[in-house]
Scaffold this active site. Structure first.
Site, PDB file in Angstrom:
ATOM      1  N   TRP A 188      15.855  29.783  73.320  1.00  0.00           N
ATOM      2  CA  TRP A 188      15.987  30.600  72.114  1.00  0.00           C
ATOM      3  C   TRP A 188      16.921  29.941  71.100  1.00  0.00           C
ATOM      4  O   TRP A 188      16.784  30.175  69.897  1.00  0.00           O
ATOM      5  CB  TRP A 188      16.467  32.005  72.473  1.00  0.00           C
ATOM      6  CG  TRP A 188      15.450  32.742  73.274  1.00  0.00           C
ATOM      7  CD1 TRP A 188      15.511  33.061  74.599  1.00  0.00           C
ATOM      8  CD2 TRP A 188      14.183  33.216  72.815  1.00  0.00           C
ATOM      9  NE1 TRP A 188      14.363  33.703  74.985  1.00  0.00           N
ATOM     10  CE2 TRP A 188      13.536  33.815  73.921  1.00  0.00           C
ATOM     11  CE3 TRP A 188      13.534  33.190  71.585  1.00  0.00           C
ATOM     12  CZ2 TRP A 188      12.266  34.385  73.811  1.00  0.00           C
ATOM     13  CZ3 TRP A 188      12.274  33.758  71.478  1.00  0.00           C
ATOM     14  CH2 TRP A 188      11.658  34.345  72.586  1.00  0.00           C
ATOM     15  N   LYS A 211      -0.362  47.754  79.423  1.00  0.00           N
ATOM     16  CA  LYS A 211       0.070  46.416  79.051  1.00  0.00           C
ATOM     17  C   LYS A 211      -0.952  45.404  79.562  1.00  0.00           C
ATOM     18  O   LYS A 211      -1.439  45.518  80.681  1.00  0.00           O
ATOM     19  CB  LYS A 211       1.448  46.125  79.654  1.00  0.00           C
ATOM     20  CG  LYS A 211       2.004  44.761  79.285  1.00  0.00           C
ATOM     21  CD  LYS A 211       3.393  44.554  79.888  1.00  0.00           C
ATOM     22  CE  LYS A 211       3.936  43.171  79.533  1.00  0.00           C
ATOM     23  NZ  LYS A 211       5.279  42.937  80.113  1.00  0.00           N
ATOM     24  N   TRP A 263      13.825  35.813  69.054  1.00  0.00           N
ATOM     25  CA  TRP A 263      13.903  34.922  67.893  1.00  0.00           C
ATOM     26  C   TRP A 263      14.656  35.545  66.720  1.00  0.00           C
ATOM     27  O   TRP A 263      15.447  34.877  66.060  1.00  0.00           O
ATOM     28  CB  TRP A 263      12.488  34.525  67.481  1.00  0.00           C
ATOM     29  CG  TRP A 263      12.429  33.342  66.568  1.00  0.00           C
ATOM     30  CD1 TRP A 263      12.954  32.094  66.787  1.00  0.00           C
ATOM     31  CD2 TRP A 263      11.797  33.287  65.285  1.00  0.00           C
ATOM     32  NE1 TRP A 263      12.675  31.270  65.718  1.00  0.00           N
ATOM     33  CE2 TRP A 263      11.969  31.971  64.783  1.00  0.00           C
ATOM     34  CE3 TRP A 263      11.094  34.203  64.517  1.00  0.00           C
ATOM     35  CZ2 TRP A 263      11.457  31.574  63.550  1.00  0.00           C
ATOM     36  CZ3 TRP A 263      10.581  33.809  63.284  1.00  0.00           C
ATOM     37  CH2 TRP A 263      10.776  32.504  62.810  1.00  0.00           C
ATOM     38  N   LYS A 322      -2.359  39.498  83.667  1.00  0.00           N
ATOM     39  CA  LYS A 322      -3.327  38.795  84.509  1.00  0.00           C
ATOM     40  C   LYS A 322      -3.696  39.631  85.727  1.00  0.00           C
ATOM     41  O   LYS A 322      -4.846  39.634  86.174  1.00  0.00           O
ATOM     42  CB  LYS A 322      -2.748  37.445  84.950  1.00  0.00           C
ATOM     43  CG  LYS A 322      -2.616  36.431  83.820  1.00  0.00           C
ATOM     44  CD  LYS A 322      -2.025  35.120  84.318  1.00  0.00           C
ATOM     45  CE  LYS A 322      -1.870  34.117  83.168  1.00  0.00           C
ATOM     46  NZ  LYS A 322      -1.244  32.852  83.627  1.00  0.00           N
ATOM     47  N   GLN A 324      10.839  40.514  70.107  1.00  0.00           N
ATOM     48  CA  GLN A 324      11.731  39.490  69.566  1.00  0.00           C
ATOM     49  C   GLN A 324      13.027  40.071  68.995  1.00  0.00           C
ATOM     50  O   GLN A 324      13.821  39.346  68.404  1.00  0.00           O
ATOM     51  CB  GLN A 324      11.005  38.697  68.475  1.00  0.00           C
ATOM     52  CG  GLN A 324       9.817  37.912  68.984  1.00  0.00           C
ATOM     53  CD  GLN A 324      10.199  36.941  70.088  1.00  0.00           C
ATOM     54  OE1 GLN A 324      11.137  36.180  69.950  1.00  0.00           O
ATOM     55  NE2 GLN A 324       9.481  36.997  71.196  1.00  0.00           N
ATOM     56  N   PRO A 333       7.653  30.130  66.148  1.00  0.00           N
ATOM     57  CA  PRO A 333       6.783  29.221  66.900  1.00  0.00           C
ATOM     58  C   PRO A 333       6.252  29.817  68.201  1.00  0.00           C
ATOM     59  O   PRO A 333       7.031  30.227  69.066  1.00  0.00           O
ATOM     60  CB  PRO A 333       7.712  28.035  67.201  1.00  0.00           C
ATOM     61  CG  PRO A 333       9.086  28.649  67.264  1.00  0.00           C
ATOM     62  CD  PRO A 333       9.074  29.750  66.237  1.00  0.00           C
ATOM     63  N   ASP A 342       6.779  26.018  69.704  1.00  0.00           N
ATOM     64  CA  ASP A 342       7.887  26.103  70.655  1.00  0.00           C
ATOM     65  C   ASP A 342       7.448  25.368  71.918  1.00  0.00           C
ATOM     66  O   ASP A 342       6.548  25.824  72.632  1.00  0.00           O
ATOM     67  CB  ASP A 342       8.190  27.579  70.950  1.00  0.00           C
ATOM     68  CG  ASP A 342       9.516  27.766  71.649  1.00  0.00           C
ATOM     69  OD1 ASP A 342      10.205  26.768  71.894  1.00  0.00           O
ATOM     70  OD2 ASP A 342       9.861  28.926  71.947  1.00  0.00           O
TER      71      ASP A 342
END
Length: 904
Positions: free
Chosen positions: A542, A612, A577, A615, A573, A56, A95
Site C-alpha cells: 500500500w 459476495k 489506497w 471462487k 479502499q 492501480p 499495481d
C-alpha cells in the site's frame, strides 16, 4: 415507429439494434483513427487541467464485474470532462508488487510457505515468476478495458515495480526520514502465519477480514503467592498467550470481590460475580470480602508453567514486576472477570503496559509463529495448536476451571484468510500518529459526495496509529536502509545513482532495485568504517501504490496534475489506497493537504442473491467472458442505472437485457426514424438549421415544450453527473428518451411527417431541425455512459448528414442549457394536457375501447384554469385522445349517467 421507405435501401443503421456487432465496428473505428491518442492533444489546447492518478489494479487475477463497475465510473468522468474542454491525464497504472502477487505465484509454483519457496525456488527465479504473472494478467485487464470501452491511455501506464517508480517512491521515505517520522521500533503488530509477514493496522480492518471463528473459551485461575487457596479468576479465548504471560491487570477504580467457591477464594470484579457464577453453573458461592482494584496492585501470583517454561522463571528473577498485578484503565470490568492476563509479546495494550514499566517482552516465536526453545516444552509447535495443550497443563496444576468453545468475530488475513496473531516484532514504522492532526485537517477538505463514506473514512483516520510499512517478503520495493554491522549506524539511500556510487563492490549489469540484487550491495559506514548491509525488508504494497501521485509523474507533471481533481475506488479502499495516498502526501509535503480534491467510494458488487462473489461459491462474473456475449453499453448503462454508486450492487444477468436494452434500443430507433424521414426530404442540417432565437416563438406548442424540457434535462443531468449520482442522472435521461421523446413528442408530430406534400415541406424540415438538435444533444449526453452507441449514432446519423462535424463524438463539446428555450408555463400546461390524456386512456381501458377507435365526445370536468389550459391546446388534445369533440364542465352533467358514457 413508421418512416418513409424511400431511403431504406441506403440506410447505414440496421433495422434492429444489434449492440455487439455495432461495438465491434466502433472499436475498429477508434483504433484505426487513433481517437484516444488524439485526445492527448487536449493537453496543449484546453480550458483547464484536471489531475488524475489511476488507482492501480493488482495484477494477480482476472478482472471481474466489480472491477468493471469501478472502471466505468472513471471512464464516465473522463469522457464528460474531456467534452467540457478539460485535459485529464487519464493514464493507466498497474499495481505489480506485494503479497497479492506473491501468493498467486506461490499457488502457481505449488509451494506452501515462504521457507519452502526460498528452499525450492530461490529469490531470483521467484522474482522472474512474479514478472511473468503480472504480464499474463495485464493482458486480461487491457482486453477488458478494450471491450468495455474504457478510454484510458495504456501507452502512458505506470508500473509500480519499475526502478524509476521505486526511486521516486523512496522520496517519500526521504521526507519521512528528515521529519523523524521513519523509525525502527519493537511493537506488537498483526502477523499472518500463512504469509509470514506483518500487516498494518489498516489492513487488519479491511472489508470482510473479520470472520466468525470458533475458539476455546477458557476460565482459569492463578494462585495468589503466599496465600492459602486464594486465586485470581481469568478468562481468555487464546490459551496460547498464557505461555507468554508476565502480568495480571485490574482496574484501579473498580470494586473487586473475593468469592468463596468450595475451599477456594476467587478474586474477580464485583459486578461480574453473578454473571460468571451463572455461566460456570456454580450455585453455591459466597462473597466474603470486597476490595478496591488499587489495593490489589503489586500482588504477586504463582505462574503455574514455570517448571515446563524455564524462561518464565528467569524473567521473574530478573524483574520485580513480572508475575505481579498492575493497574490499568483499559481493563473492562463489564465483561469476563474484570481481571486480565497480560502477554506483552501478543497484545498491543499489554505491550505498552510493559514498556512504561520496563518489564521485558517475552515473544518466543519464529517466522512461522511456532514457539522457539525459550517456550520450553512448546518448542516447535504452532502457537494456535498449543491452545488445548495449555489447557491440559493447567488442568494438571489446579489452574483450570472450565473450557467451552465460543464463536466470535476475529480478524483474518485479507489475502490468505489465516487467523492473525499479534506478535511483538522489530519493524519499521511511519509515525503517522505524530501528524494525525494534519491528516484529519486534510481529510476535512475532501469532497466525498455522500456522508456515509466520509464518516467512515474520517472515523478510521481518527484512530491515528503508526503505520507498519516493513514486510518480511521478497517481491516489493526494498526498504532502502543500510545498517552498520559494527556500530548500528543507519543510512537511508534514495536513488539508484547514489547506491551505485557508494557500493563497495561492482554493480552487475542486470542490477535492479529488487531482492536479491539490491541485497548484494554493501556500503561503508561513514561513522566507524564498518560494513553496512541492507535491512531485509520490503515495503508494504500500500505504500508502493500510495506513492503514485509523485512516483508516476515527472516533477513537472506532478506540479500540474497533483492534487488530482477526482478519484474513485471501492469502499474497501477506505483503509487501503485512499488512506495511503493521504498519509504519504501529508508526509511528502509537510502540509495538511490531500493529493485529491474529491474521492468517490464505490459500493462493492455482489451476485444476484446479494452474496459476495467468491471462487468457493462459483459466482464470480469475469469481465471478459461476460463481454464476449453481452454488450458493453448495456453493461455500462445497467451498472450505473441500477443503484447509487455507493450502494452494494447485486449484479443480475437476467436484468441486463431488459430495461437497459429498451432505453438504448429506443434511442437507436428514434435516431433511425429521424434519419429515414430527413433523408427522404433531403434535410441538410448545415443548410436547414433553425435560428432558435428568431423562430422559437413561431414553433408549434409541442416543439416549444420539447425544447424546454430538453434544456431542463441538460441542466439536471449535468448536475447529477457532477455529484456522482449516476443512477439519478440516467433516470433523467431515460425519462426524456422513453417518455418525452418516444411516448409523447413523436406521436404529436408523426402525422405531419406522413406526407410528401411540397406545401408542408418547410414544416417537416422544421420538425427535422428540432429532432436533429434534440437527438444529437441526447446522444452527446449519453456518450460518457454508452460510448459505443453514441459514437455509432454520431457517425451514422450526424456525420452522415454533415461531414464537417468533428471526426468523433469525443471531440464534440458538452451541451449547455439555453435558458431562452425554457418555458415553465408551457411545461405546466402540457403536464395538465398529458394528465387529461392519461385519464381518457384510463376510461377507454375501463370500457375496453381501443385507442384507434374514434369517439364522438369527451367531457372534461375540471376547474376553469384546467379547462382554459386545454382550450389552448384543444386540437392536440383531441388528436392524442382520438375524440371528435370536447365539452368543458365544472361538475358532471346529469345526462352522462347513461350506458353510452364511461368516466375515469
Amino acid at each position: 415507429m413508421t418512416a418513409k421507405s424511400k431511403a431504406d435501401s441506403s440506410l447505414s443503421l440496421t433495422t434492429d439494434y444489434r449492440p455487439l456487432e455495432l461495438e465491434k465496428e466502433i472499436r475498429e473505428f477508434w483504433e484505426k483513427n487513433q481517437i484516444r491518442d488524439k485526445l492527448e492533444l487536449w493537453e496543449k489546447d484546453n480550458k483547464g487541467l484536471l489531475g488524475y492518478v489511476e488507482g492501480p489494479p493488482t495484477l494477480n487475477g482476472i478482472p471481474h464485474i466489480g472491477h468493471a463497475r469501478g472502471r466505468v465510473m472513471k471512464d464516465i468522468r473522463y469522457r464528460w470532462k474531456t467534452m467540457q474542454g478539460y485535459y485529464v491525464p487519464f493514464w493507466a497504472g498497474w499495481d505489480c508488487q506485494g503479497l497479492p502477487v506473491e501468493l498467486e505465484v506461490e499457488r502457481l509454483l505449488g509451494v506452501k510457505n515462504k521457507r519452502e519457496l526460498m528452499e525450492r525456488v530461490g529469490e531470483e527465479r521467484f522474482i522472474e515468476e512474479c514478472k511473468k504473472v503480472i504480464l499474463k494478467y495485464h493482458r486480461e485487464w487491457v482486453e477488458a478495458d478494450r471491450r468495455l470501452g474504457i478510454f484510458i491511455n495504456q501507452k502512458k501506464a505506470y508500473w509500480t515495480y519499475l526502478d524509476d517508480y521505486i526511486e521516486r517512491e523512496w522520496q517519500y521515505l526521504k521526507s519521512a526520514w528528515e521529519q523523524n517520522l521513519l523509525e525502527e521500533g519493537y511493537y506488537v503488530v498483526a502477523y499472518c502465519p500463512g504469509c509470514q509477514t506483518s500487516l498494518s493496522s489498516a489492513e487488519v480492518g479491511y472489508e470482510g477480514s473479520y470472520k466468525e471463528v470458533e475458539d476455546p473459551s477458557l476460565y482459569f485461575k492463578f494462585k495468589v503467592a503466599d496465600r492459602q487457596n486464594e486465586y485470581f479468576l481469568i478468562w481468555t479465548t487464546m490459551p496460547f498467550t498464557i505461555i507468554t504471560d508476565t502480568m495480571l491487570a485490574v482496574h484501579p477504580e473498580a470494586e473487586y470481590a473475593k468469592v468463596k467457591v468450595g475451599d477456594e477464594h476467587w478474586i474477580m470484579a464485583r459486578q461480574r460475580v453473578e454473571p460468571v457464577m451463572h455461566e460456570l453453573d456454580i450455585k453455591r458461592y459466597e462473597i466474603t470480602e470486597t476490595v478496591s482494584g488499587k489495593s490489589l496492585e503489586g500482588t504477586k501470583y504463582d505462574y503455574p508453567l514455570k517448571d515446563i517454561i524455564p524462561k518464565q522463571a528467569e524473567l521473574e528473577s530478573k524483574h520485580s514486576l513480572v508475575h505481579k498485578v498492575i493497574c490499568e484503565d483499559f481493563v473492562d470490568v463489564n465483561t469476563a472477570t474484570g481481571v486480565v492476563h497480560l502477554s506483552p509479546g501478543n497484545g498491543e495494550e499489554d505491550f505498552w503496559a510493559a514498556q512504561k514499566r520496563g518489564i521485558p517482552v517475552f515473544a518466543p516465536f519464529d517466522d512461522e509463529v511456532k514457539f522457539t526453545r525459550d517456550a520450553g516444552v512448546f518448542n516447535g509447535v504452532f502457537a494456535r495448536d498449543t491452545d488445548y495443550l495449555v489447557v491440559e497443563e493447567l488442568r494438571n496444576r489446579n489452574a483450570f476451571v472450565e473450557v467451552k468453545t465460543v464463536k466470535h468475530e476475529y480478524p483474518t488475513c485479507w489475502r490468505s484468510h489465516h487467523k492473525l496473531v499479534w506478535l511483538a516484532r522489530k519493524e519499521y514504522f511511519l509515525r503517522t500518529d505524530k501528524i494525525n492532526r494534519k491528516i484529519l485537517e486534510a481529510a476535512e477538505k475532501i469532497e466525498y459526495y455522500f456522508e456515509e463514506p466520509k464518516n467512515r473514512f474520517v472515523s478510521f483516520l481518527k484512530e491515528g496509529k503508526p503505520w507498519c510499512i516493513s514486510r518480511e517478503r521478497v517481491w516489493g520495493t526494498p526498504l532502502p536502509i543500510w545498517t552498520c554491522e559494527s556500530c548500528g549506524q543507519k543510512r537511508l539511500v534514495t536513488s539508484k545513482k547514489e547506491l551505485m556510487a557508494k557500493a563497495l563492490e561492482k554493480v552487475p549489469e542486470n542490477f535492479e532495485l529488487h531482492k536479491p540484487w539490491v541485497d548484494h550491495v554493501t556500503l561503508r559506514c561513514e561513522k566507524c568504517g564498518g560494513l553496512m548491509r541492507r535491512e531485509d525488508y520490503v515495503l508494504d504494497t500500500w505504500h508502493n501504490s500510495g506513492a503514485s501521485p509523485f512516483a508516476r509523474f515527472t516533477d513537472d507533471e506532478f506540479g500540474k496534475f497533483v492534487p488530482t481533481d477526482f478519484l474513485t475506488e471501492g469502499i474497501d479502499q477506505t483503509r487501503g489506497w485512499a488512506n495511503s495516498l493521504l498519509l504519504e502526501y501529508v508526509i511528502l509535503t509537510g502540509k495538511p493537504e490531500s493529493p485529491y480534491h474529491a474521492f468517490l467510494f464505490q459500493g462493492l458488487t455482489q451476485d444476484a442473491k446479494g452474496r459476495k462473489m467468491s471462487k468457493s461459491l462459483g459466482n464470480i462474473v469475469e469481465a471478459n467472458k461476460l463481454l464476449e456475449k453481452h454488450s458493453a453499453d448495456l453493461c455500462r448503462f445497467y451498472m450505473m442505472r441500477k443503484c447509487s454508486p455507493i450502494d452494494f450492487m447485486n449484479f443480475d444477468l437476467q436484468e441486463l437485457n431488459r430495461r437497459s436494452y429498451q432505453v438504448l434500443s429506443t434511442l437507436y430507433h428514434l435516431s433511425r426514424f429521424f434519419l429515414q424521414n430527413a433523408e427522404f426530404d433531403d434535410f441538410k442540417p448545415a443548410r436547414d438549421q433553425l435560428i432558435w432565437g428568431k423562430i422559437l416563438g413561431t414553433l408549434q406548442p409541442p416543439d416549444q415544450w420539447l425544447l424546454s424540457k430538453l434544456q431542463w434535462t441538460i441542466k439536471e443531468y449535468t448536475d447529477k453527473l457532477g455529484r456522482c449520482e449516476f443512477n439519478s442522472a440516467l433516470a433523467i435521461l431515460e425519462a426524456f428518451v422513453i417518455e418525452m421523446l418516444s411516448r409523447l413528442y413523436v406521436p404529436m408530430i408523426r402525422k405531419e411527417l406522413w406526407t410528401d406534400d411540397p406545401e408542408t415541406l418547410e414544416r417537416r424540415k422544421e420538425i427535422y431541425a428540432i429532432l436533429h438538435y434534440t437527438l444529437k444533444t441526447v446522444t452527446l449526453l449519453f456518450n460518457p455512459v454508452t460510448p459505443y452507441l453514441s459514437e455509432a449514432l454520431y457517425q451514422k446519423v450526424y456525420r452522415k448528414l454533415n461531414r464537417k462535424l468533428p471526426v468523433s463524438i469525443n471531440f464534440e463539446s458538452w451541451p449547455e442549457p439555453d435558458e431562452k428555450m425554457r418555458n415553465k408555463t408551457l411545461e405546466e400546461e402540457f403536464e395538465i394536457l398529458f394528465k387529461c390524456v392519461s385519464l381518457v386512456y384510463a376510461a377507454r381501458q375501463q370500457a375496453k375501447l381501443k385507442r384507434r377507435w374514434p369517439l364522438s365526445t369527451v367531457i372534461v370536468v375540471a376547474p376553469e384554469k384546467v379547462s382554459n389550459t386545454l382550450r389552448g391546446v384543444e386540437s392536440l388534445f383531441l388528436e392524442l385522445t382520438n375524440v371528435k369533440a370536447v365539452e368543458y364542465a365544472q361538475q358532471v352533467p346529469e345526462y352522462v349517467a347513461g350506458e353510452n358514457w364511461v368516466s375515469a
